[in-house]
Design a protein around this motif. Structure first.
Motif, PDB file in Angstrom:
ATOM      1  N   SER A  28      18.637 -67.812  29.644  1.00 24.91           N
ATOM      2  CA  SER A  28      19.079 -68.098  28.277  1.00 24.91           C
ATOM      3  C   SER A  28      19.901 -66.939  27.683  1.00 24.91           C
ATOM      4  O   SER A  28      20.467 -67.063  26.609  1.00 24.91           O
ATOM      5  CB  SER A  28      17.863 -68.389  27.383  1.00 24.91           C
ATOM      6  N   VAL A  29      19.960 -65.821  28.412  1.00 25.42           N
ATOM      7  CA  VAL A  29      20.641 -64.637  27.881  1.00 25.42           C
ATOM      8  C   VAL A  29      22.135 -64.859  27.596  1.00 25.42           C
ATOM      9  O   VAL A  29      22.600 -64.551  26.493  1.00 25.42           O
ATOM     10  CB  VAL A  29      20.431 -63.410  28.806  1.00 25.42           C
ATOM     11  N   PRO A  30      22.903 -65.398  28.558  1.00 34.74           N
ATOM     12  CA  PRO A  30      24.343 -65.547  28.297  1.00 34.74           C
ATOM     13  C   PRO A  30      24.632 -66.394  27.055  1.00 34.74           C
ATOM     14  O   PRO A  30      25.502 -66.041  26.254  1.00 34.74           O
ATOM     15  CB  PRO A  30      24.857 -66.260  29.554  1.00 34.74           C
ATOM     16  N   GLN A  31      23.910 -67.483  26.891  1.00 36.47           N
ATOM     17  CA  GLN A  31      24.114 -68.361  25.734  1.00 36.47           C
ATOM     18  C   GLN A  31      23.747 -67.629  24.443  1.00 36.47           C
ATOM     19  O   GLN A  31      24.469 -67.689  23.456  1.00 36.47           O
ATOM     20  CB  GLN A  31      23.261 -69.630  25.896  1.00 36.47           C
ATOM     21  N   ALA A  32      22.623 -66.910  24.494  1.00 32.90           N
ATOM     22  CA  ALA A  32      22.156 -66.177  23.314  1.00 32.90           C
ATOM     23  C   ALA A  32      23.170 -65.116  22.903  1.00 32.90           C
ATOM     24  O   ALA A  32      23.437 -64.902  21.724  1.00 32.90           O
ATOM     25  CB  ALA A  32      20.806 -65.526  23.607  1.00 32.90           C
ATOM     26  N   LYS A  33      23.763 -64.468  23.930  1.00 28.53           N
ATOM     27  CA  LYS A  33      24.785 -63.454  23.672  1.00 28.53           C
ATOM     28  C   LYS A  33      25.945 -64.084  22.917  1.00 28.53           C
ATOM     29  O   LYS A  33      26.459 -63.533  21.940  1.00 28.53           O
ATOM     30  CB  LYS A  33      25.305 -62.899  25.001  1.00 28.53           C
ATOM     31  N   LYS A  34      26.370 -65.235  23.438  1.00 28.25           N
ATOM     32  CA  LYS A  34      27.499 -65.953  22.839  1.00 28.25           C
ATOM     33  C   LYS A  34      27.222 -66.276  21.378  1.00 28.25           C
ATOM     34  O   LYS A  34      28.090 -66.160  20.513  1.00 28.25           O
ATOM     35  CB  LYS A  34      27.740 -67.255  23.612  1.00 28.25           C
ATOM     36  N   ASN A  35      25.988 -66.678  21.120  1.00 27.34           N
ATOM     37  CA  ASN A  35      25.605 -67.045  19.761  1.00 27.34           C
ATOM     38  C   ASN A  35      25.344 -65.827  18.883  1.00 27.34           C
ATOM     39  O   ASN A  35      24.994 -65.971  17.713  1.00 27.34           O
ATOM     40  CB  ASN A  35      24.354 -67.931  19.760  1.00 27.34           C
ATOM     41  N   GLY A  36      25.436 -64.667  19.498  1.00 25.65           N
ATOM     42  CA  GLY A  36      25.204 -63.447  18.738  1.00 25.65           C
ATOM     43  C   GLY A  36      23.753 -63.233  18.352  1.00 25.65           C
ATOM     44  O   GLY A  36      23.450 -62.536  17.390  1.00 25.65           O
TER      45      GLY A  36
END
Length: 427
Positions: free
Chosen positions: A57-65
């Motif tokens: 879930s890290v890449p998506q969370a990064k994208k969402n800030g």
RNA sequence: GGAGAAUUACCCAAGUGGUUGAAGGGGUCGGUCUUGAAAACCGAUAGGGGAUGCAAGUCCCGCUAGAGUUCGAAUCUCUAAUUCUCCGCCA
């Protein structure tokens, strides 16, 4: 290796079977470990699943800030807790493996319990030979005929060794040639394997860990290698870690090798000469079969070994071994024992055994079942065909004539330039 | 004995930290077409071990093996095995 499922389902029955092999075992502890292992696996794998989800879930969370440090902390925490469990799991796996790896194979149900005294002679070929003159033993014959030089054997190698000389070497080679030609006729594949094998091969064959001290280990190569005690060890490992196609079965192999064993030196008068040495010649047969075909293959192997002795015209009998007298890895063994007149006893020239899936499990030797698409363990079987070190003396003694000469069996004559009789050397 | 390189599925092979749930090709299998075959085209093809479940399924581990780094490894580090190339030695 025994199937742990078998033990789970019916520990009492397995224990009772092993008892026939004079092997006392209590599965209580093993089954406890097994239960613990199962429970622990669920915890460990559940944690891993959670960690995988979080990391993914890290890449998506990064994208969402979003704040990803929280995720990092969470995963780290789970990992920390899991490490201990994983350690425990590894320990359990090891304990279970170490428990199982030393257990012998389960003997077939129809075998009598106990040791040698319960072996049963099931067939005999020919009458015990009789002589109307004083017989010589094989050591005397081999010496007077110039076939074997025991003294020089000891000189150049030490105790437990001999030298085949002249017609003796030819006779030995003729025996091997005769065996080889018969196996070729029967469609078996000829193999000449290396004599120095790695430890894994001994483990799969079932010789280790129990009999690690009974083979010769070599220094100078890392990892260490040992001299094969029988070609079975090599042949049975040929397809280790392989999944064979169903069409490839049965696989029928034979190999000629010397066999190297430490057991020599149990010097008794009945083991004079070449009855028991550090090195002897043997042709060995091995079959890989589907489980349902192994009983038939066993009969074939026994029959083949018998035919070889019959061809030589020598008196022998077949013993069905009691559970306690068959080897560690085997479920069933018949010995072909040849008569040695000078000592009045029968000595093993072939041992035919069915290991069922015991070796296959240790070596992950499987085949793909066409009907189900599933992988199944093969059955492995082996039989000597034959060992010369007892045939040679038996042949000399059983075929000796009043004048001290020895008749050569017809089947060997083509391999000895047509020679029909070996006569004493004139002094 | 010394030096260097490599190892991904049945085979060849792309892939240098996060939609890799591993591209692409060959082969194999199935299909279309054909009297039959070939060719062409379409489709399928990750195996194995384990946990759970009646099952469908879900999950864990699998990119030579084993350790490590990292929230995350085919990818970075270490160790080992095997293969290849070159040098040395040698029956």
């Amino acid at each position: 290796m025994l199937d742990i499922n078998l033990i789970r389902q019916n520990p009492e029955k397995v224990a009772a079977s092993l008892k026939k092999k004079m092997w006392d075992v209590d599965f209580t502890e093993l089954l406890k470990w097994d239960e613990e292992r199962k429970a622990l696996i669920q915890v460990v794998e559940g944690n891993k699943a959670e960690m995988n989800r979080l990391s993914a879930s890290v890449p998506q969370a990064k994208k969402n800030g979003e704040d990803i440090t929280k995720i990092f902390a969470k995963v780290k925490e789970i990992a920390k807790n899991n490490a201990e469990n994983e350690g425990k799991l590894k320990e359990l796996d090891e304990k279970i493996y170490n428990f199982l790896v030393v257990l012998p194979n389960i003997p077939d149900d129809d075998l009598l319990p106990g040791e040698k005294e319960n072996n049963k002679v099931i067939r005999t070929f020919k009458e015990k030979p009789t002589f109307d003159f004083p017989i010589k033993d094989h050591v005397e014959l081999a010496t007077s005929l110039g076939l074997v030089d025991y003294e020089r054997g000891v000189k150049i190698a030490g105790r437990g060794s001999w030298v085949y000389t002249n017609l003796g070497a030819q006779l030995e080679w003729a025996l091997l040639n005769y065996f080889i030609s018969e196996h070729l006729k029967d469609g078996y594949e000829f193999i000449l394997p290396p004599h120095l094998l790695n430890e894994q091969s001994g483990l799969v064959a079932g010789q280790f860990p129990k009999f690690k001290e009974d083979v010769f280990w070599l220094d100078g190569l890392e990892p260490k290698r040992f001299l094969l005690p029988t070609a079975e060890t090599a042949l049975v490992n040929l397809h280790r870690d392989e999944i064979l196609s169903e069409d490839d079965l049965p696989k029928k192999y034979f190999a000629y090798t010397p066999c190297y064993r430490r057991e020599a030196g149990s010097y008794r008068t009945e083991e004079r000469g070449m009855i028991r040495g550090y090195q002897f010649d043997k042709v060995e047969m091995v079959q890989y079969t589907k489980p349902e075909d192994s009983d038939q293959a066993f009969e074939e192997l026994v029959n083949k070994a018998e035919r070889l002795v019959q061809g030589l015209g020598l008196h022998y009998h077949v013993s069905k071994l009691a559970a306690g007298d068959i080897s560690h890895s085997m479920a069933r063994t018949y010995d072909i024992e040849i008569y040695i007149p000078s000592i009045g006893i029968y000595k093993e020239v072939s041992s035919a055994s069915n290991a069922r899936d015991y070796q296959a499990r240790r070596g992950m030797i499987r085949y793909k079942d066409k009907a189900t698409g599933k992988n199944r363990y093969v059955h492995t079987l082996n039989a000597s065909g034959l060992a010369t070190s007892r045939i040679f003396p038996a042949l000399l003694e059983q075929n000796q004539q009043a004048d001290g000469s020895v008749l050569i069996p017809e089947v060997l004559q083509p391999f000895m330039g047509g020679l029909k009789v070996i006569k004493p050397i004139k002094k």
